[in-house]
Design a protein around this motif. Structure first.
Motif, short mmCIF file in Angstrom:
data_model
loop_
_atom_site.label_atom_id
_atom_site.label_comp_id
_atom_site.label_asym_id
_atom_site.label_seq_id
_atom_site.Cartn_x
_atom_site.Cartn_y
_atom_site.Cartn_z
N VAL A 100 0.85 -1.18 0.00
CA VAL A 100 0.00 0.00 0.00
C VAL A 100 0.90 1.24 0.00
O VAL A 100 1.88 1.30 0.73
N VAL A 101 0.55 2.24 -0.81
CA VAL A 101 1.31 3.48 -0.87
C VAL A 101 0.63 4.53 0.01
O VAL A 101 -0.53 4.86 -0.19
N LEU A 102 1.37 5.01 1.00
CA LEU A 102 0.89 6.07 1.89
C LEU A 102 1.49 7.38 1.41
O LEU A 102 2.71 7.55 1.40
N VAL A 103 0.63 8.34 0.98
CA VAL A 103 1.10 9.57 0.36
C VAL A 103 1.03 10.74 1.34
O VAL A 103 0.02 10.94 2.01
N GLY A 104 2.11 11.51 1.39
CA GLY A 104 2.14 12.73 2.18
C GLY A 104 2.53 13.90 1.30
O GLY A 104 3.33 13.75 0.37
N ASN A 105 1.97 15.08 1.55
CA ASN A 105 2.29 16.30 0.79
C ASN A 105 3.18 17.20 1.64
O ASN A 105 2.78 17.61 2.74
N ASP A 106 4.38 17.53 1.13
CA ASP A 106 5.24 18.41 1.93
C ASP A 106 5.08 19.89 1.56
O ASP A 106 5.69 20.75 2.19
N ASP A 107 4.26 20.17 0.55
CA ASP A 107 3.96 21.56 0.16
C ASP A 107 5.22 22.36 -0.13
O ASP A 107 5.28 23.56 0.15
N ARG A 108 6.25 21.69 -0.65
CA ARG A 108 7.53 22.33 -0.95
C ARG A 108 8.11 23.02 0.28
O ARG A 108 8.68 24.12 0.21
N ASP A 109 7.95 22.35 1.40
CA ASP A 109 8.45 22.85 2.69
C ASP A 109 9.39 21.79 3.27
O ASP A 109 8.95 20.68 3.61
N ALA A 110 10.67 22.11 3.36
CA ALA A 110 11.65 21.13 3.84
C ALA A 110 11.36 20.70 5.27
O ALA A 110 11.64 19.56 5.65
N GLY A 111 10.79 21.59 6.07
CA GLY A 111 10.43 21.23 7.44
C GLY A 111 9.35 20.16 7.48
O GLY A 111 9.41 19.22 8.29
N LYS A 112 8.36 20.28 6.59
CA LYS A 112 7.31 19.26 6.52
C LYS A 112 7.87 17.94 6.02
O LYS A 112 7.46 16.87 6.49
N LEU A 113 8.80 18.00 5.07
CA LEU A 113 9.43 16.78 4.58
C LEU A 113 10.13 16.05 5.72
O LEU A 113 9.99 14.83 5.88
N GLU A 114 10.86 16.79 6.54
CA GLU A 114 11.55 16.17 7.68
C GLU A 114 10.56 15.55 8.65
O GLU A 114 10.79 14.46 9.18
N SER A 115 9.42 16.21 8.87
CA SER A 115 8.40 15.68 9.78
C SER A 115 7.82 14.37 9.26
O SER A 115 7.62 13.41 10.02
N TYR A 116 7.54 14.31 7.96
CA TYR A 116 7.02 13.08 7.38
C TYR A 116 8.01 11.94 7.50
O TYR A 116 7.66 10.81 7.83
N LEU A 117 9.27 12.22 7.22
CA LEU A 117 10.30 11.18 7.32
C LEU A 117 10.39 10.66 8.75
O LEU A 117 10.54 9.45 8.98
N THR A 118 10.29 11.55 9.72
CA THR A 118 10.35 11.15 11.13
C THR A 118 9.15 10.28 11.50
O THR A 118 9.28 9.27 12.19
N MET A 119 7.95 10.66 11.00
CA MET A 119 6.75 9.87 11.28
C MET A 119 6.85 8.47 10.68
O MET A 119 6.39 7.49 11.26
N LEU A 120 7.46 8.38 9.50
CA LEU A 120 7.58 7.08 8.84
C LEU A 120 8.48 6.12 9.61
O LEU A 120 8.36 4.90 9.45
N LEU A 121 9.35 6.64 10.45
CA LEU A 121 10.22 5.77 11.24
C LEU A 121 9.40 4.77 12.05
O LEU A 121 9.77 3.61 12.19
N SER A 122 8.28 5.24 12.61
CA SER A 122 7.47 4.37 13.46
C SER A 122 6.59 3.41 12.67
O SER A 122 6.02 2.47 13.22
N GLN A 123 6.47 3.62 11.34
CA GLN A 123 5.61 2.77 10.51
C GLN A 123 6.32 1.55 9.95
O GLN A 123 5.69 0.68 9.38
N LYS A 124 7.63 1.50 10.12
CA LYS A 124 8.44 0.39 9.58
C LYS A 124 8.10 0.14 8.10
O LYS A 124 7.72 -0.98 7.71
N PRO A 125 8.21 1.16 7.25
CA PRO A 125 7.81 0.99 5.85
C PRO A 125 8.74 0.04 5.10
O PRO A 125 9.90 -0.12 5.44
#
Length: 367
Positions: A100-125
């Protein structure tokens, strides 16, 4: 319950019993384990699972393999028609492999990109795909790099669509060469006063397209006029705002190279509102060749990029094992598609229509 087996209660032991194998063997086959299993046993397990309508317990599989059935895809903006097709290609390939592909939008914001990457740590993708190119933000560049490193340390493969300065494998179009080809088309038609609309220039994608724009002009002895370079959001509104700023500045131009088709559509709308005709007064070239490019009025000259293939290629790159450190690149082909939005400058008078418009009505105020 009469009339048939309760399908929703099927266990791995039921599958193993029907296939004539041990529960451990059935589990290895259905979890995608690399542990060797004979082809005959594998076929029997897969057939038994289909017969019983067995559905893998994702949580249990994650405990065994250390990986969930999730692929994280972080894109700048899923509503952008180009990115949506890239994600569709990735999704089609991943779903075919049972993920399954879980999609996140970072809105061209590097801070949001970092937040998504951190959240994915707990998902064991199973893997992570970054889509759209990197936005250089001094405050967030290091945190993003550290988040990528933490995922790697957990054994999570990461690849990208577009150029990221993160030492990760990526698949992309050669934005410099493609942009140079697009602007060269305008140059070959006789244009020299060519505006560039797109931004911000601290985006690797936009920077590369700007570099190609400059290379095409420099090659014919027409250096970049910074008054014709407008940084705007990569949206319809951004394209409109870019044209308003160009006209307000009063510097003549006869053509526009837009960093994306969305920007080009906005630019065409604003040019029309200013009383200018496309391509009689101003030629416009876009980039991406989204579906609407061939249906716009006039149809848009643009760079065709195989968006779905980018998504498919990212998935194959993720699966190939070429996911260690090192920014290896796989390039997909591009093509200039010439349509009705470009033509030679009218009467050879570069920017004459824009100049006449300003002389008649005065420069409008940019939004």
């Amino acid at each position: 319950m009469s009339g048939g087996r309760r399908r929703h209660g099927v266990s791995i032991r039921d599958v193993a019993r029907l296939a004539g194998v041990s529960p451990g063997t059935a589990s290895r086959v259905l979890s995608g384990s690399s542990y060797p299993v004979s082809d005959r046993a594998r076929l029997r397990v897969e057939e038994a699972a289909r017969t019983l309508n067995y559905v893998t317990n994702s949580a249990a599989r994650a405990l065994v393999t250390g990986r969930s059935e999730i692929v994280g895809a972080i894109v700048h903006d899923i509503t952008d028609p180009f990115f949506s097709v890239v994600v569709r290609g990735l999704q089609d390939a991943a779903v075919a492999d049972g993920l399954v592909v879980l999609v996140g939008n970072d809105d061209r914001d590097a801070g949001k990109l970092e937040s998504y990457l951190t959240m994915l740590l707990s998902q064991k993708p199973t893997g992570v795909v970054l889509i759209g190119g990197q936005l250089r933000d001094p405050a967030s560049t290091l945190p993003v790099a550290l988040a990528v490193q933490r995922l790697r340390e957990q054994g999570v493969p990461i690849v990208a669509v577009g150029r990221y300065e993160l030492d990760i494998p990526h698949v992309a179009v050669d934005d410099v060469a493609a942009a140079e080809r697009a602007v060269s088309h305008l140059v070959e038609l006789g244009h020299r006063r060519i505006a560039f609309i797109g931004g911000p220039l601290n985006s690797t994608t936009v920077q590369d397209r700007y570099t190609g724009y400059g290379a095409a002009l420099t090659r014919v002895g027409a250096p970049v006029d910074e008054r014709l370079v407008v940084q705007t959001p990569l949206t319809l509104e951004g394209g409109s705002q870019g044209v308003a700023r160009l006209i307000a500045d009063g510097t003549p131009f006869s053509a526009i190279f837009a960093a994306t088709d969305e920007v080009a559509f906005g630019a065409i709308s604003a040019l029309r509102e200013a009383g200018l005709r496309i391509p009689c007064d101003v030629s416009v070239v876009g980039f991406d060749d989204v579906v609407m490019s061939s249906h716009s009025d006039p149809p848009l000259t643009t760079i065709h990029v195989p968006a779905r293939d980018l998504g498919l290629s990212a998935w194959h790159l993720l699966k190939s094992g070429a996911v260690g450190a090192g920014a290896s690149a796989s390039l997909v082909p591009f093509e200039l598609v010439v349509r009705g939005s470009t033509a030679a400058p009218a009467d050879g008078a570069v920017g004459a229509a824009v100049g006449a418009r300003l002389a008649r009505d005065g420069a409008p105020t940019a939004e």
